[in-house]
Design a protein around this motif. Structure first.
Motif, short mmCIF file in Angstrom:
data_model
loop_
_atom_site.label_atom_id
_atom_site.label_comp_id
_atom_site.label_asym_id
_atom_site.label_seq_id
_atom_site.Cartn_x
_atom_site.Cartn_y
_atom_site.Cartn_z
N ILE A 89 0.83 -1.20 -0.19
CA ILE A 89 0.04 0.07 -0.07
C ILE A 89 0.69 1.29 -0.16
O ILE A 89 0.56 2.32 -0.67
CB ILE A 89 -0.99 -0.06 1.30
N ASP A 90 1.95 1.34 0.81
CA ASP A 90 2.80 2.48 0.79
C ASP A 90 3.69 2.63 -0.43
O ASP A 90 4.51 3.67 -0.50
CB ASP A 90 3.61 2.41 2.05
N CYS A 91 3.59 1.84 -1.28
CA CYS A 91 4.20 1.83 -2.59
C CYS A 91 3.47 2.36 -3.89
O CYS A 91 3.65 2.35 -4.94
CB CYS A 91 4.97 0.60 -2.86
N ALA A 92 1.94 2.87 -3.57
CA ALA A 92 1.25 2.93 -4.38
C ALA A 92 1.91 4.55 -5.28
O ALA A 92 2.59 5.18 -4.87
CB ALA A 92 -0.32 3.79 -3.71
N GLY A 93 1.34 4.37 -6.53
CA GLY A 93 1.97 5.33 -7.61
C GLY A 93 3.16 5.17 -8.07
O GLY A 93 3.81 5.77 -9.02
N GLN A 94 4.00 4.18 -7.63
CA GLN A 94 5.31 3.73 -8.20
C GLN A 94 5.08 2.86 -9.61
O GLN A 94 6.14 2.40 -10.16
CB GLN A 94 6.22 3.04 -7.26
N GLY A 95 4.13 2.23 -9.82
CA GLY A 95 3.81 1.53 -11.22
C GLY A 95 4.36 0.11 -10.84
O GLY A 95 4.63 -0.53 -11.93
N LEU A 96 4.19 -0.43 -9.94
CA LEU A 96 4.63 -1.73 -9.41
C LEU A 96 3.52 -2.74 -10.02
O LEU A 96 4.10 -3.93 -10.40
CB LEU A 96 4.92 -1.80 -7.85
N GLY A 97 2.44 -2.49 -9.82
CA GLY A 97 1.31 -3.45 -10.52
C GLY A 97 1.77 -3.52 -12.05
O GLY A 97 1.59 -4.68 -12.44
N ARG A 98 1.99 -2.62 -12.73
CA ARG A 98 2.19 -2.45 -13.90
C ARG A 98 3.64 -3.28 -14.36
O ARG A 98 3.69 -4.22 -15.40
CB ARG A 98 2.52 -1.18 -14.63
N LEU A 99 4.37 -3.15 -13.44
CA LEU A 99 5.82 -3.76 -13.45
C LEU A 99 5.45 -5.21 -13.39
O LEU A 99 6.50 -6.07 -14.24
CB LEU A 99 6.84 -3.36 -12.68
N LEU A 100 4.70 -5.86 -12.57
CA LEU A 100 4.61 -7.17 -12.33
C LEU A 100 4.04 -7.81 -13.58
O LEU A 100 4.27 -9.04 -13.99
CB LEU A 100 3.62 -7.26 -11.15
N LEU A 101 2.81 -7.21 -14.14
CA LEU A 101 2.18 -7.54 -15.45
C LEU A 101 3.12 -7.58 -16.54
O LEU A 101 3.11 -8.56 -17.23
CB LEU A 101 0.91 -6.78 -15.63
N HIS A 102 4.00 -6.60 -16.58
CA HIS A 102 5.02 -6.56 -17.85
C HIS A 102 6.13 -7.69 -17.56
O HIS A 102 6.49 -8.38 -18.68
CB HIS A 102 5.67 -5.25 -17.84
N ALA A 103 6.53 -8.01 -16.37
CA ALA A 103 7.57 -9.22 -15.95
C ALA A 103 6.83 -10.32 -16.52
O ALA A 103 7.61 -11.35 -17.21
CB ALA A 103 7.97 -9.08 -14.69
N GLY A 104 5.66 -10.63 -16.20
CA GLY A 104 4.84 -11.88 -16.57
C GLY A 104 4.59 -11.87 -17.90
O GLY A 104 4.74 -13.12 -18.94
N PHE A 105 4.26 -10.95 -18.65
CA PHE A 105 4.06 -10.88 -20.13
C PHE A 105 5.37 -11.22 -21.01
O PHE A 105 5.51 -11.92 -21.76
CB PHE A 105 3.70 -9.37 -20.49
N MET A 106 6.41 -10.40 -20.36
CA MET A 106 7.70 -10.79 -21.07
C MET A 106 8.42 -12.21 -20.92
O MET A 106 8.86 -12.73 -21.65
CB MET A 106 8.93 -9.92 -20.86
N TYR A 107 7.98 -12.72 -19.77
CA TYR A 107 8.43 -14.24 -19.47
C TYR A 107 7.59 -15.36 -20.57
O TYR A 107 8.55 -15.88 -20.94
CB TYR A 107 7.93 -14.47 -18.05
N GLY A 108 6.43 -14.83 -20.47
CA GLY A 108 5.63 -15.60 -21.62
C GLY A 108 6.27 -15.36 -23.13
O GLY A 108 6.28 -16.46 -23.96
N THR A 172 13.95 -6.70 -8.60
CA THR A 172 14.35 -8.28 -8.90
C THR A 172 12.95 -9.06 -8.64
O THR A 172 12.32 -8.73 -8.19
CB THR A 172 15.23 -8.77 -7.80
N ILE A 173 12.79 -9.87 -9.63
CA ILE A 173 11.80 -10.80 -9.71
C ILE A 173 12.54 -12.28 -9.25
O ILE A 173 13.37 -12.67 -9.86
CB ILE A 173 11.14 -11.16 -11.15
N GLN A 174 11.92 -12.79 -8.33
CA GLN A 174 12.60 -14.01 -7.93
C GLN A 174 11.52 -15.05 -7.43
O GLN A 174 10.41 -14.78 -7.16
CB GLN A 174 13.38 -13.84 -6.72
N ALA A 175 11.91 -16.30 -7.91
CA ALA A 175 10.77 -17.60 -7.37
C ALA A 175 11.32 -17.83 -6.05
O ALA A 175 12.42 -17.57 -5.49
CB ALA A 175 11.24 -18.37 -8.55
N PRO A 176 10.55 -18.69 -5.32
CA PRO A 176 11.12 -19.16 -4.03
C PRO A 176 12.32 -20.10 -4.03
O PRO A 176 12.47 -20.75 -5.14
CB PRO A 176 9.85 -20.25 -3.86
N GLU A 177 13.40 -19.40 -3.28
CA GLU A 177 14.60 -20.24 -3.45
C GLU A 177 14.43 -21.80 -3.39
O GLU A 177 15.18 -22.40 -3.99
CB GLU A 177 15.42 -19.70 -2.30
#
Length: 293
Positions: A89-108, A172-177
């Motif tokens: 919540i305290d990171c609102a406005g930084q575009g993190l939701g968009r970044l997550l979707l972009h990372a997923g899109f590029m992964y696929g 960084t995007i990371q999977a569970p170690e």
């Protein structure tokens, strides 16, 4: 359960409480820790960390489509399905939701899938407006008894302005170690045979011989899956929630029993000699830096 389960649950719980304060009951009836345990164990959940290694977002990606929402024809087309998207919540406005979707899109996209899909609560108009502002298409809204979601979104194109405004220079995007070592590669050492004209093709300046796997077969005909030519793009094996497919074609074979339905698998040649092998390689989401564009 992975050590990453706790921060993922905290992110989802925080977002659920924030929604509840605004009269939106999304996720309020679920236990985030229990609900994400399976997807974390399967390697489908991503954790977004900032430069200080603080968890700031999460997303879950799978090739499995929800049958309540997506049609048979849609499920037959290879795509990634996103769910459990949440940011601090305290990171609102930084575009993190968009970044997550972009990372997923590029992964696929790097693995041959050019479609990212997700569903949204029908009553959450603000969130639907947000996704439309990113360029996602609202395909339709479906009403399923007992389900509050049903606004179906699809993303097929990505703009270049994806860097999160105001965020640290390293995200960084990371999977569970604990999951990174569980799937590396499965090589079918004897389960291939060359096509009838394979040797003649090998003699050409540009070899294009074909392998046919003895285990993976086309469901409709029972014929072995043909992989080739060697200079062609690798085939992508995925599970759409109903069956394993290569492209839109259903597959059968005992090797499928050992695979994880939510992950993507690449089927490629492992060389260009007459006795080369076919490799079935499954990808867990590995640590990957998202660079500025």
């Amino acid at each position: 359960m992975s050590d990453d389960a706790e921060p993922v649950a905290e992110l989802l719980t925080e977002r659920a409480a924030w929604l509840a304060q605004r009269g939106i009951a999304q996720w309020s009836k679920k236990d985030p820790a229990r609900d994400t345990a399976a997807t974390i164990a399967a390697g489908e959940t991503w954790l977004l960390l900032d430069g200080a290694r603080r968890p700031v977002g999460t997303i879950t990606l799978s090739t499995r489509a929800d049958h309540d929402f997506w049609s048979r024809s849609e499920r037959s087309v290879p795509a990634l399905y996103a769910s459990k998207i949440a940011t601090r919540i305290d990171c609102a406005g930084q575009g993190l939701g968009r970044l997550l979707l972009h990372a997923g899109f590029m992964y696929g996209r790097r693995r041959g899938l050019s479609i990212l899909r997700w569903d949204v609560w029908r009553t959450n108009r603000q969130l639907q407006k947000y996704y439309r502002s990113l360029g996602a298409s609202l395909l339709r809204v479906v009403v399923v008894p007992g389900r509050s979601s049903g606004a179906l979104f699809e993303w097929r194109a990505m703009d270049r302005a994806v860097w999160a405004a105001g965020s640290p220079n390293l995200i960084t995007i990371q999977a569970p170690e604990g999951e990174l070592r569980q799937i590396d590669a499965i090589t079918e050492h004897s389960a291939v045979r060359l096509g009838a004209d394979a040797w003649d093709r090998l003699q050409s300046a540009r070899p294009t011989h074909v392998h046919r796997t003895l285990d993976l077969k086309y469901a409709a005909s029972g014929e072995p899956l043909a992989i080739g030519p060697v200079d062609a793009a690798p085939s992508i094996l995925h599970h759409a929630g109903d069956t394993w497919r290569v492209g839109q074609t259903a597959m059968t074979g005992s090797v499928l029993d050992s695979l994880r339905p939510g992950l993507l698998y690449r089927i490629t040649h492992a060389g260009s000699e007459p006795d080369c092998r076919v490799v079935l390689r499954g990808d867990l989401i590995r640590a990957a830096q998202i660079a500025s564009t």
